[in-house]
Design an enzyme around this catalytic site. Structure first.
Site, PDB file in Angstrom:
ATOM      1  N   ALA A  64      29.185  25.626  36.503  1.00  0.00           N
ATOM      2  CA  ALA A  64      27.982  26.119  37.161  1.00  0.00           C
ATOM      3  C   ALA A  64      28.292  26.312  38.636  1.00  0.00           C
ATOM      4  CB  ALA A  64      26.835  25.125  36.989  1.00  0.00           C
ATOM      5  N   GLU A  65      28.478  27.544  39.049  1.00  0.00           N
ATOM      6  CA  GLU A  65      28.977  27.797  40.399  1.00  0.00           C
ATOM      7  C   GLU A  65      27.959  27.401  41.473  1.00  0.00           C
ATOM      8  OE1 GLU A  65      29.362  29.794  37.844  1.00  0.00           O
ATOM      9  OE2 GLU A  65      31.535  29.801  37.601  1.00  0.00           O
ATOM     10  N   ASP A  89      36.750  35.862  41.393  1.00  0.00           N
ATOM     11  CA  ASP A  89      35.854  36.557  42.317  1.00  0.00           C
ATOM     12  C   ASP A  89      34.420  36.736  41.821  1.00  0.00           C
ATOM     13  OD1 ASP A  89      36.696  38.732  40.460  1.00  0.00           O
ATOM     14  OD2 ASP A  89      38.481  38.763  41.729  1.00  0.00           O
ATOM     15  N   TYR A  93      29.430  34.864  42.125  1.00  0.00           N
ATOM     16  CA  TYR A  93      28.118  35.434  42.440  1.00  0.00           C
ATOM     17  C   TYR A  93      26.947  34.478  42.184  1.00  0.00           C
ATOM     18  CZ  TYR A  93      30.896  39.727  42.763  1.00  0.00           C
ATOM     19  OH  TYR A  93      31.849  40.658  43.096  1.00  0.00           O
ATOM     20  N   HIS A 134      36.847  40.027  36.573  1.00  0.00           N
ATOM     21  CA  HIS A 134      37.987  39.203  36.968  1.00  0.00           C
ATOM     22  C   HIS A 134      38.822  39.853  38.072  1.00  0.00           C
ATOM     23  CE1 HIS A 134      36.973  37.359  33.125  1.00  0.00           C
ATOM     24  NE2 HIS A 134      37.738  36.325  33.435  1.00  0.00           N
TER      25      HIS A 134
END
Lengths: 334, 380
Positions: A64-65, A89, A93, A134
């Protein structure tokens, strides 16, 4: 002559070494992210850190970024220096809100009371045959956010030096790692790494007199190759590796362009609204009377990152750079 | 005839079994909240509540109500850009804040100024964000109150990270994170609760379910049996409490804080309450709720609930009542007076706190502003 073992090392190894040295020197440095522990990261950049420093210092987090970066904010509030990995990358977000609404502006919001010494490592860019999500180059988003530093290494030495400097920085740093350079090698001594200088300085990778190629990260080797090829045609190109997009080293860049009178900005991120527009504008504002031609941009196309079987057409290569250099023999329409 | 009964066939040996890796990770039953919100006031349990605590809660509720009224008045005078009132929710604000020890941390949302003030924050400094002179007008470390958070639920992972870091350092610090019912729909709510449970972090999540996220009622916000029920999905206990019962809130929060402090992990508490005022002064609540509903809740007012108990136990005489009212009035007068003075601002501060070391670019921009200010000064 130094006796330190100089042997081929990869950028990934230099990055790992930078984290390892930072963790050994400073007990407040914590590495965290998905897969960074037992696996050592999907690119093995954090290999061995959990084993050496324990799972409390190198932590496999839930996937979970926003949670990874959000908890890092709280850890920084309590005096830790989190080094966060975003794996790819486009996976970063979901963490954008934390980055932009909190990480970037907590120092400002609290008048310096709550600095955010967080390093956000983002493997970025294409050229490795990655499938969708990616291969994005997201640097323009980060550059547009005050409060963040944005840096990207192009060499093994810089990978070490810049990451050490980023971890040591009292401000948040988005550390963009060019994925396709992870396995690039250099004769480099992990026992005696180069001195760490503060971030924010560009470097001239190749001196030349005819024109300046302004570039960074994965496009640096492309520009070096282009410069070599151009030499055969009588063009003596200077290559400036920015290393840091924020802060921006106007001094080094403009000194170069004033010498050469011509400039091309090269990056693989999209051109429209991309970093090249900002760089070209800065150079034009400061060097207009030295310019013999408009500042040109060689960038990725203005398309979502293409599927891997087509990415070679999207990525700026040596030929596209050389074409731009040819267009620098510009004469005003009479 | 079923397949299993066929003698001698391969199917006869077949018994559906769970997949090999599956096993229940924890027994969900103890995590489930009681379906009735926990109450103390109006029940027999109230008789054993500590009189000193009751009186302290009472004084803080009265002060909090007055604070809300004064701040709302300041918006009408143009002294505050906006004020999200917590009138009707004072028991949550005060009951929760007083359950913390000095070394603990509070992570408030934009509506939780009262909780911050109850922790000792200067009432004026707590309003700086809303006045518009700087985003956070206080030193977060002084009273261990994180900046009032405007984005929804994004402060919850901060609370988890801080609590986790404190535990790693060996400090028995607890973080209390406050959020509204609307905030529970945000992704950060989920991620924070999940991280907290996985890390067994000493965090208490307090959801003030005040019925509406601006205009959207709870029924359109969630299909869960209650917001406290969400806890079981993360593996932490959920508790439901009457959010207008300051004693109950204080008790439930106190238990959760103590549990977190002794290593028991996080708790999710839903306080059922009601926002008596509109979302902010800029909102028209009559468009989305009936007066009759507001009146129902007025009969369940947190100050009246406590007053009734104090009166029954003979703890509230005219003197006590008057003392609380006077203290609140003194606070309001001081707030009014200090807020009516124009703050002295230094525009050069704009560049001071973006980075630890100013970039060349910011130095250039600072010089531009300096020149503009000097020109203004000269023209005067």
């Amino acid at each position: 002559m130094t006796t330190a073992a100089v042997k081929p090392a990869t950028m990934a190894q230099a990055l790992q070494r930078a984290m390892r040295d930072a963790m050994a020197e400073d007990p407040t440095v914590h590495v965290m992210g998905e897969d960074v522990g037992t696996l050592g990261g999907v690119f093995r950049v954090t290999d061995g850190l959990a084993k050496e420093f324990g799972e409390d210092r190198c932590t496999d987090t839930p996937l979970a970024e926003a949670g990874i970066l959000g908890t890092a904010v709280g850890m920084a509030m309590y005096g830790l220096r989190p080094v966060v990995e975003m794996q790819f990358d486009a996976f970063a977000y979901p963490a954008f809100e934390q980055l932009i609404s909190h990480v970037a502006r907590m120092r400002n919001r609290t008048k310096g009371g709550m600095p955010m010494p967080i390093t956000v490592r983002v493997p970025y860019g294409g050229g490795i045959g990655g499938v969708e999500h990616h291969s994005d180059s997201s640097e323009a988003y980060y550059m547009a956010t005050p409060g963040l530093h944005v840096v990207t290494p192009a060499t093994v030495e810089d990978a070490y030096g810049l990451l050490r400097a980023s971890i040591a920085s009292d401000d948040p740093v988005v550390f963009l790692e060019p994925k396709r350079l992870y396995w690039s090698k250099a004769e480099w001594s992990p026992e005696a790494p180069a001195a760490v200088e503060p971030i924010g300085r560009a470097v001239v990778r190749r001196s030349g007199r005819s024109a300046t190629l302004i570039t960074y990260g994965p496009s640096v080797p492309v520009c070096m190759e282009a410069a070599q090829a151009a030499a055969a045609e009588g063009w003596d190109l200077e290559v400036v590796d920015l290393r840091s997009l924020v802060p921006f080293d106007d001094e080094t860049v403009c000194a170069s362009v004033r010498r050469t009178g011509r400039a091309v900005v090269v990056h693989e991120s999209t051109g429209f609204g991309g970093p090249g527009g900002e760089i070209a504008a800065r150079v034009t504002e400061r060097c207009f009377h030295h310019l013999e031609a408009p500042v040109l941009r060689v960038a990725g196309f203005d398309i979502p990152y293409p599927p891997p079987m087509l990415e070679r057409h999207h990525l700026p290569g040596v030929d596209r750079v050389l074409d731009a250099v040819a267009r620098l023999q510009w004469e005003a329409a009479s | 005839m079923t397949v299993q009964e066929l003698p001698g066939s391969a199917a006869a040996a077949y018994r559906p079994t769970p997949p090999p890796a599956w096993q229940p990770r924890t027994d969900p039953a103890p995590l489930l909240p009681d379906p009735e919100p926990y109450r103390v006031l109006g029940t027999e349990a109230a008789a054993s509540a500590d009189p000193e605590l009751l009186l302290r809660l009472y004084a803080e509720l009265v002060r909090g109500r007055r604070y809300n009224a004064q701040a709302t008045a300041l918006t009408k005078q143009g002294r505050l850009a906006v004020y999200p009132s917590s009138t009707g929710q004072e028991a949550c604000e005060v009951g929760a804040a007083l359950a913390l020890e000095e070394r603990d941390w509070l992570f408030p949302s934009y509506r939780d100024t009262l909780a911050a003030v109850a922790r000792g924050l200067d009432p004026v400094q707590a309003l700086t964000l809303l006045r518009g002179d700087w985003h956070t007008g206080y030193d977060p470390h002084e009273h261990r109150v994180a900046p009032l958070c405007t984005p929804l639920a994004t402060q919850l992972p901060h609370a988890v990270g801080l609590a986790h870091a404190a535990r790693l350092k060996g400090d028995d610090v607890v973080a209390l994170a406050m959020v509204g019912d609307g905030g529970t729909s945000e992704g950060d709510f989920h991620e924070a609760l999940n991280f907290a449970a996985v890390w067994n972090a000493p965090v208490v999540f307090l959801v003030q379910n005040n019925g509406f996220a601006i205009s959207v009622p709870l029924a359109k916000q969630t299909a869960a049996p209650s917001l406290a029920h969400k806890a079981v999905g993360y593996g932490m206990p959920g508790r439901l409490v009457d959010g207008n019962d300051a004693v109950a809130v204080h008790e439930v929060l106190g238990q959760a804080v103590a549990r977190a402090r002794r290593g028991g992990g996080p708790t999710l508490i839903e306080a059922v309450t009601y926002r008596m005022d509109a979302h902010t002064n800029a909102d028209d609540a009559t468009r989305y709720r009936a007066d009759s509903e507001v009146e129902t809740w007025r009969a369940h007012d947190p100050i009246q609930l406590l007053e009734r108990e104090l009166t029954e136990r003979g703890l509230l005489d005219d003197g006590t009542r008057q003392a609380a009212a006077e203290a609140a009035e003194t606070m309001a007068a001081d707030l009014r007076e200090r807020m009516n003075a124009d703050p002295v601002l230094n525009p050069m501060d704009l560049f001071e706190h973006v980075y630890a070391r100013q970039t060349t670019q910011l130095r250039e921009q600072a010089a531009l502003l300096r020149a503009e200010l000097d020109a203004e000064e000269e023209a005067r």
